[in-house]
Design a protein around this motif. Structure first.
Motif, PDB file in Angstrom:
ATOM      1  N   LYS A  95       0.816  -1.207   0.000  1.00  0.00           N
ATOM      2  CA  LYS A  95       0.000   0.000   0.000  1.00  0.00           C
ATOM      3  C   LYS A  95       0.854   1.262   0.000  1.00  0.00           C
ATOM      4  O   LYS A  95       0.494   2.270  -0.614  1.00  0.00           O
ATOM      5  CB  LYS A  95      -0.921  -0.013   1.217  1.00  0.00           C
ATOM      6  N   LEU A  96       1.985   1.230   0.751  1.00  0.00           N
ATOM      7  CA  LEU A  96       2.890   2.386   0.738  1.00  0.00           C
ATOM      8  C   LEU A  96       3.423   2.650  -0.655  1.00  0.00           C
ATOM      9  O   LEU A  96       3.525   3.802  -1.102  1.00  0.00           O
ATOM     10  CB  LEU A  96       4.041   2.165   1.721  1.00  0.00           C
ATOM     11  N   LYS A  97       3.726   1.564  -1.327  1.00  0.00           N
ATOM     12  CA  LYS A  97       4.222   1.717  -2.684  1.00  0.00           C
ATOM     13  C   LYS A  97       3.138   2.310  -3.581  1.00  0.00           C
ATOM     14  O   LYS A  97       3.401   3.245  -4.368  1.00  0.00           O
ATOM     15  CB  LYS A  97       4.658   0.348  -3.206  1.00  0.00           C
ATOM     16  N   GLU A  98       1.900   1.799  -3.393  1.00  0.00           N
ATOM     17  CA  GLU A  98       0.794   2.346  -4.171  1.00  0.00           C
ATOM     18  C   GLU A  98       0.534   3.802  -3.800  1.00  0.00           C
ATOM     19  O   GLU A  98       0.227   4.644  -4.665  1.00  0.00           O
ATOM     20  CB  GLU A  98      -0.464   1.513  -3.917  1.00  0.00           C
ATOM     21  N   ALA A  99       0.653   4.133  -2.448  1.00  0.00           N
ATOM     22  CA  ALA A  99       0.429   5.513  -2.009  1.00  0.00           C
ATOM     23  C   ALA A  99       1.477   6.452  -2.587  1.00  0.00           C
ATOM     24  O   ALA A  99       1.166   7.582  -2.986  1.00  0.00           O
ATOM     25  CB  ALA A  99       0.463   5.576  -0.484  1.00  0.00           C
ATOM     26  N   ASP A 100       2.720   5.986  -2.646  1.00  0.00           N
ATOM     27  CA  ASP A 100       3.768   6.812  -3.250  1.00  0.00           C
ATOM     28  C   ASP A 100       3.454   7.083  -4.715  1.00  0.00           C
ATOM     29  O   ASP A 100       3.634   8.210  -5.217  1.00  0.00           O
ATOM     30  CB  ASP A 100       5.120   6.118  -3.106  1.00  0.00           C
ATOM     31  N   ILE A 123      -0.867  12.577  -7.838  1.00  0.00           N
ATOM     32  CA  ILE A 123      -1.557  13.758  -7.292  1.00  0.00           C
ATOM     33  C   ILE A 123      -0.692  14.997  -7.424  1.00  0.00           C
ATOM     34  O   ILE A 123      -1.189  16.093  -7.735  1.00  0.00           O
ATOM     35  CB  ILE A 123      -1.938  13.501  -5.824  1.00  0.00           C
ATOM     36  N   ALA A 124       0.608  14.832  -7.158  1.00  0.00           N
ATOM     37  CA  ALA A 124       1.515  15.975  -7.298  1.00  0.00           C
ATOM     38  C   ALA A 124       1.497  16.491  -8.727  1.00  0.00           C
ATOM     39  O   ALA A 124       1.475  17.709  -8.979  1.00  0.00           O
ATOM     40  CB  ALA A 124       2.927  15.576  -6.873  1.00  0.00           C
ATOM     41  N   GLY A 125       1.483  15.534  -9.677  1.00  0.00           N
ATOM     42  CA  GLY A 125       1.422  15.961 -11.079  1.00  0.00           C
ATOM     43  C   GLY A 125       0.117  16.659 -11.391  1.00  0.00           C
ATOM     44  O   GLY A 125       0.099  17.716 -12.049  1.00  0.00           O
ATOM     45  N   ILE A 126      -1.007  16.058 -10.880  1.00  0.00           N
ATOM     46  CA  ILE A 126      -2.314  16.690 -11.110  1.00  0.00           C
ATOM     47  C   ILE A 126      -2.370  18.058 -10.442  1.00  0.00           C
ATOM     48  O   ILE A 126      -2.892  19.034 -11.019  1.00  0.00           O
ATOM     49  CB  ILE A 126      -3.433  15.770 -10.583  1.00  0.00           C
ATOM     50  N   HIS A 127      -1.853  18.148  -9.176  1.00  0.00           N
ATOM     51  CA  HIS A 127      -1.852  19.417  -8.444  1.00  0.00           C
ATOM     52  C   HIS A 127      -1.064  20.484  -9.202  1.00  0.00           C
ATOM     53  O   HIS A 127      -1.505  21.641  -9.313  1.00  0.00           O
ATOM     54  CB  HIS A 127      -1.259  19.193  -7.062  1.00  0.00           C
ATOM     55  N   LYS A 128       0.079  20.060  -9.729  1.00  0.00           N
ATOM     56  CA  LYS A 128       0.895  21.009 -10.479  1.00  0.00           C
ATOM     57  C   LYS A 128       0.144  21.483 -11.706  1.00  0.00           C
ATOM     58  O   LYS A 128       0.135  22.693 -12.034  1.00  0.00           O
ATOM     59  CB  LYS A 128       2.213  20.342 -10.858  1.00  0.00           C
ATOM     60  N   ALA A 129      -0.512  20.531 -12.398  1.00  0.00           N
ATOM     61  CA  ALA A 129      -1.271  20.906 -13.591  1.00  0.00           C
ATOM     62  C   ALA A 129      -2.433  21.827 -13.221  1.00  0.00           C
ATOM     63  O   ALA A 129      -2.713  22.813 -13.928  1.00  0.00           O
ATOM     64  CB  ALA A 129      -1.788  19.635 -14.284  1.00  0.00           C
ATOM     65  N   GLN A 130      -3.106  21.525 -12.092  1.00  0.00           N
ATOM     66  CA  GLN A 130      -4.215  22.371 -11.666  1.00  0.00           C
ATOM     67  C   GLN A 130      -3.753  23.770 -11.302  1.00  0.00           C
ATOM     68  O   GLN A 130      -4.423  24.759 -11.610  1.00  0.00           O
ATOM     69  CB  GLN A 130      -4.925  21.720 -10.479  1.00  0.00           C
ATOM     70  N   ILE A 131      -2.613  23.841 -10.617  1.00  0.00           N
ATOM     71  CA  ILE A 131      -2.069  25.164 -10.274  1.00  0.00           C
ATOM     72  C   ILE A 131      -1.784  25.965 -11.528  1.00  0.00           C
ATOM     73  O   ILE A 131      -2.077  27.166 -11.612  1.00  0.00           O
ATOM     74  CB  ILE A 131      -0.801  25.007  -9.411  1.00  0.00           C
ATOM     75  N   GLU A 132      -1.206  25.278 -12.507  1.00  0.00           N
ATOM     76  CA  GLU A 132      -0.920  25.974 -13.776  1.00  0.00           C
ATOM     77  C   GLU A 132      -2.207  26.461 -14.426  1.00  0.00           C
ATOM     78  O   GLU A 132      -2.279  27.591 -14.930  1.00  0.00           O
ATOM     79  CB  GLU A 132      -0.161  25.032 -14.709  1.00  0.00           C
ATOM     80  N   ILE A 133      -3.250  25.577 -14.392  1.00  0.00           N
ATOM     81  CA  ILE A 133      -4.537  25.970 -14.981  1.00  0.00           C
ATOM     82  C   ILE A 133      -5.134  27.137 -14.200  1.00  0.00           C
ATOM     83  O   ILE A 133      -5.630  28.118 -14.789  1.00  0.00           O
ATOM     84  CB  ILE A 133      -5.507  24.776 -14.997  1.00  0.00           C
ATOM     85  N   LEU A 134      -5.090  27.042 -12.825  1.00  0.00           N
ATOM     86  CA  LEU A 134      -5.631  28.122 -11.999  1.00  0.00           C
ATOM     87  C   LEU A 134      -4.877  29.430 -12.219  1.00  0.00           C
ATOM     88  O   LEU A 134      -5.483  30.503 -12.273  1.00  0.00           O
ATOM     89  CB  LEU A 134      -5.565  27.721 -10.526  1.00  0.00           C
ATOM     90  N   GLU A 135      -3.545  29.351 -12.303  1.00  0.00           N
ATOM     91  CA  GLU A 135      -2.774  30.559 -12.569  1.00  0.00           C
ATOM     92  C   GLU A 135      -3.140  31.168 -13.914  1.00  0.00           C
ATOM     93  O   GLU A 135      -3.238  32.391 -14.056  1.00  0.00           O
ATOM     94  CB  GLU A 135      -1.276  30.224 -12.515  1.00  0.00           C
ATOM     95  N   ARG A 136      -3.367  30.282 -14.888  1.00  0.00           N
ATOM     96  CA  ARG A 136      -3.714  30.784 -16.224  1.00  0.00           C
ATOM     97  C   ARG A 136      -5.106  31.409 -16.231  1.00  0.00           C
ATOM     98  O   ARG A 136      -5.329  32.450 -16.845  1.00  0.00           O
ATOM     99  CB  ARG A 136      -3.632  29.636 -17.241  1.00  0.00           C
ATOM    100  N   LEU A 137      -6.061  30.758 -15.492  1.00  0.00           N
ATOM    101  CA  LEU A 137      -7.421  31.276 -15.471  1.00  0.00           C
ATOM    102  C   LEU A 137      -7.558  32.537 -14.621  1.00  0.00           C
ATOM    103  O   LEU A 137      -8.279  33.472 -14.979  1.00  0.00           O
ATOM    104  CB  LEU A 137      -8.375  30.197 -14.944  1.00  0.00           C
ATOM    105  N   SER A 138      -6.893  32.537 -13.451  1.00  0.00           N
ATOM    106  CA  SER A 138      -7.033  33.676 -12.528  1.00  0.00           C
ATOM    107  C   SER A 138      -6.118  34.834 -12.851  1.00  0.00           C
ATOM    108  O   SER A 138      -6.354  35.955 -12.428  1.00  0.00           O
ATOM    109  CB  SER A 138      -6.763  33.210 -11.101  1.00  0.00           C
ATOM    110  N   GLY A 139      -5.079  34.556 -13.570  1.00  0.00           N
ATOM    111  CA  GLY A 139      -4.113  35.611 -13.854  1.00  0.00           C
ATOM    112  C   GLY A 139      -3.236  35.942 -12.666  1.00  0.00           C
ATOM    113  O   GLY A 139      -2.611  37.001 -12.635  1.00  0.00           O
ATOM    114  N   LEU A 140      -3.227  35.053 -11.663  1.00  0.00           N
ATOM    115  CA  LEU A 140      -2.401  35.250 -10.468  1.00  0.00           C
ATOM    116  C   LEU A 140      -1.421  34.105 -10.338  1.00  0.00           C
ATOM    117  O   LEU A 140      -1.746  32.951 -10.636  1.00  0.00           O
ATOM    118  CB  LEU A 140      -3.275  35.298  -9.211  1.00  0.00           C
ATOM    119  N   THR A 141      -0.232  34.445  -9.840  1.00  0.00           N
ATOM    120  CA  THR A 141       0.726  33.389  -9.551  1.00  0.00           C
ATOM    121  C   THR A 141       0.369  32.758  -8.207  1.00  0.00           C
ATOM    122  O   THR A 141      -0.497  33.247  -7.478  1.00  0.00           O
ATOM    123  CB  THR A 141       2.142  33.958  -9.499  1.00  0.00           C
TER     124      THR A 141
END
Length: 517
Positions: free
Chosen positions: A119-124, A130-148
């Motif tokens: 499970k730890l291996k699966e969680a990692d 999730i980190a990749g998705i979070h990074k992509a979401q941040i990029e999308i949010l920054e692009r949509l909101s115009g804020l860093t």
């Protein structure tokens, strides 16, 4: 064995006896001796044989007892050994069961360890996704909101700071309210104890003096020929004598209570004496002045004695005595000062403050009223000047200066004198006001409170000591209630004169009405 020994001993004795008899006996007894010896030997042999048999029987019995004891001990030992073996067997079974349970737990833990590792291996792996998705979401949010991300963080922090500040303000308000309630409760307890422990009489006095006459004929004698007697009395005392249709009475009118008292005493003496003419009037006025001066001194000394305040300057004692003839709203100023001293002393004792100093400040707080008609200025400023002139304690001077709130009270003594002064003035019956001024004050109170926007109705209750205000809920919100109450308090304090304090009670009520048909 004892029988054997006894037999042996008997044989030995018999042999010895035989030998002795043989040695010392006579020959004719030799045969008898030999026969006895033979018989003794036989007897001894028989005894020995019996002793041997008894000994063998004893030995046999002892052996049998020993064998039985050995058998019994062996049985007990075997029984104990059997029990110990049984206990050892049970312990071995328990150990074996525990070992089996430990083996099962070990197997279970190993399985769980494998599952956790997986499970730890699966969680990692999921964390990386999730980190990749979070990074992509941040990029999308920054692009949509115009804020860093940093700008968004600052924005969130500002919002959180505002929310925390609001919550802190609400918490501070709650704490202040709680503290105020507790302090008010403690203050009410102290004030109630002070009021209950100090009982003072209040007498409503007028601003004029009335002298009773034995008859109406005395009025003519007081007036005198062409009014010379009344003119002389008025000139010497500075008091106006009003002689009208009031039966058997003369009214003395004057702004100075001391001179009015001198005129009253002199006129009573003249009436008692019966000889009323200018020279006699002058003599009686001088006597009256001396008598009033003595009364003033006596009243001042009595006030210091009653309150326990000592070490006052003689001139201050004299001024205290003058307060005996001074009234404020119908309340005798000297009695008021004595009462304030007692109440202040009781409150100081409850609060752990210097009682003597509190009494001193309470007694002298209105000292300026003794000469306020002679010196320009308020009785507060006059009292401060008098206290400074006669080197009074700085705390007493400050209490005199602050007892009406003209300056901020900076000491506990000053606050106590303020409260004691308000308590004495606000006692029921302590001060007198006519019904017209009373009604006018209540009307002004209601007019002031209804002049604010959003106030629907206003009612003065508790004899003007509380005003109950109904506000319109659609115009004044819950958050505005405290602000409106504070503004009403400020306007009442600035525009209205009143004794004691007035409680402002705002009520906001929302009602919904509907009909079931």
């Amino acid at each position: 064995m004892e029988l054997v020994i006894a037999a042996v001993v008997a044989v030995v004795l018999a042999v010895a006896s035989g030998a002795i008899c043989f040695r010392f006996g006579i020959s004719y007894r030799k045969k008898i001796a030999e026969a006895e010896i033979t018989s003794a030997e036989a007897e001894a042999k028989r005894i020995v044989d019996e002793a041997i048999k008894v000994a063998e029987n004893k030995k046999r019995e002892a052996l049998i007892g020993a064998k039985e004891e050995i058998i019994k001990s062996r049985n007990e030992a075997e029984k104990e050994l059997k029990e110990r073996r049984g206990e050892i067997s049970r312990q071995e079974r328990r150990l074996q069961q525990k070992e089996e349970a430990l083996d099962k737990k070990t197997e279970s833990l190993e399985k769980k360890d494998e599952i956790l590792t997986r499970k730890l291996k699966e969680a990692d792996e999921e964390k990386e996704k999730i980190a990749g998705i979070h990074k992509a979401q941040i990029e999308i949010l920054e692009r949509l909101s115009g804020l860093t991300a940093e700008e968004a963080k600052e924005y969130l922090l500002r919002n959180i700071e505002d929310e925390v500040r609001h919550e802190a303000a609400m918490l501070i308000k709650e704490i202040e309210t709680q503290t105020k309630e507790e302090s008010d409760k403690k203050a009410r307890n102290i004030i109630s104890a002070a009021i209950q422990r100090c009982a003072a009489d209040h007498v409503a006095e007028t601003t004029v003096s009335v002298v009773s006459l034995p008859n109406d004929e005395m009025k003519g004698r007081i007036i005198g020929r062409e009014g010379r007697n009344i003119r002389t009395l008025e000139t010497l005392t500075g008091i106006d004598l009003i002689i009208d249709d009031t039966p058997e009475a003369v009214i003395l009118s004057g702004f100075d209570p001391i001179r009015r008292e001198v005129a009253r005493v002199a006129l009573e003496k003249l009436i008692t004496d019966g000889r009323i003419h200018p020279s006699r009037i002058e003599e009686m006025v001088e006597r009256a002045k001396k008598e009033v001066d003595a009364t003033i001194k006596q009243e001042g000394e009595q006030a210091t004695f009653d309150t326990g305040v000592h070490g006052l300057h003689p001139e201050i004692i004299k001024l205290l005595g003058k307060l005996r003839f001074r009234t404020s709203y119908g309340q005798n100023v000297l009695k008021h000062s004595i009462e304030v001293a007692h109440v202040a002393g009781i409150m100081a004792g409850e609060l752990g403050v210097d009682v003597t100093l509190a009494k001193r400040a309470g007694l002298l707080h209105d000292i300026g009223k003794a000469v306020d008609h002679e010196i320009e200025g308020s009785h507060i400023s006059i009292g401060v000047d008098i206290a400074k002139k006669y080197n009074e304690n700085p705390e007493v001077i400050h209490a005199i200066e602050a007892h009406h709130g003209d300056v901020e009270a900076k000491t506990v003594i000053a606050c106590i004198v303020q409260a004691a002064d308000a308590i004495s003035a606000a006692r029921p019956g302590a001060r007198r006001e006519n019904i017209e001024s009373y009604i006018k004050r209540l009307q002004q109170l209601e007019e002031i409170t209804t002049s604010f926007t959003g106030v629907e109705k206003s009612y003065a209750i508790q004899a003007g000591r509380e005003v109950r205000i109904m506000v319109k809920p659609e115009e004044i919100g819950d958050g505005d209630m405290e602000f409106v109450a504070r503004e009403i308090v400020k306007k009442i304090e600035s525009e209205l004169e009143y004794p004691g304090q007035i409680k402002i009670n705002l009520i906001r009520e929302t009602r919904t009405t509907d009909y079931a048909k």
